[in-house]
Design an enzyme around this catalytic site. Sequence first.
Site, short mmCIF file in Angstrom:
data_model
loop_
_atom_site.label_atom_id
_atom_site.label_comp_id
_atom_site.label_asym_id
_atom_site.label_seq_id
_atom_site.Cartn_x
_atom_site.Cartn_y
_atom_site.Cartn_z
N CYS A 239 9.75 22.67 1.95
CA CYS A 239 9.34 21.67 0.97
C CYS A 239 8.04 21.00 1.40
O CYS A 239 7.12 20.83 0.60
CB CYS A 239 10.45 20.63 0.81
N CYS A 240 7.95 20.64 2.70
CA CYS A 240 6.73 20.03 3.21
C CYS A 240 5.54 20.98 3.08
O CYS A 240 4.43 20.56 2.76
CB CYS A 240 6.91 19.64 4.68
N CYS B 66 7.26 10.71 1.24
CA CYS B 66 7.97 10.95 -0.01
C CYS B 66 9.21 10.06 -0.08
O CYS B 66 9.88 9.82 0.92
CB CYS B 66 8.38 12.42 -0.10
N CYS C 60 12.66 11.09 1.43
CA CYS C 60 12.63 11.40 2.86
C CYS C 60 12.24 10.21 3.73
O CYS C 60 11.97 10.37 4.92
CB CYS C 60 11.66 12.55 3.14
N CYS D 233 5.72 16.93 9.86
CA CYS D 233 5.75 17.80 8.68
C CYS D 233 4.80 18.98 8.81
O CYS D 233 4.85 19.91 8.02
CB CYS D 233 5.41 17.00 7.42
#
Length: 231
Positions: free
Chosen positions: A114-115, A197, A200, A225
């Site tokens: 996702c990162c 985000c 997170c 990340c």
Amino acid sequence: MIDELKRVLNGLQAEEIIAYVAAQYGNRVVFSTSFGVEDQVLTHMLAAKARDTSVFTLETGRLFPETYYIWNRTLERYGMPIRAFYPQADALEAMVSDKGPTSFYESVENRKECCFIRKIEPLRRAIKGFDVWITGIRAEQSSNREDMGIVEWDEGNAIIKVHPLFHWTLAEVEGFLKAFNVPYNPLHDKGFLSIGCQPCTRSVGAGEDFRAGRWWWEDKSKKECGLHGET
């Protein structure tokens, strides 16, 4: 070149670092902001010393409403364009379609995926063609960052990284914001010391590590990340 730059910049104050880099590299300098308190300090300095510097942010699609608020406040205050880089739609659609919108909670691998889609790949596009990347990294933010310096060579991205606030404490950052009435994210006053985000990020309690609020469900040794090095 790197050694000479280190020698020069290590003796300068943050504003002097910015002015020197701008004078030496001109339009080959780029600054990344996530609208955290460090980045707001640097934006204020850039507006005064190097306002033609290219500025960008990563619009992941999962930011806090408060981050959008300070984004607008920053544009209003300083009048410097901030280019937004978004994830590639095809990659994002495929990940969410296959794994759902919160797959990052399920494993470190999913979170890194996702990162990568939301941050790493857009970052590569954002810094492409530049020679110097200015960041708001400070040494005390995490043990992974203590071994860095004001200047470093980012091998993965083939770019010089400059961290003007590297030796600053959080108290010094907050003092600068107050002294110059710099707009900052209101979440900072609610214990959010590292704001990314929304799904997170959580607030940090007294005595907790600076980055305890990022990816809190994971082992703390994995809390990068990939923007500034992977562990």
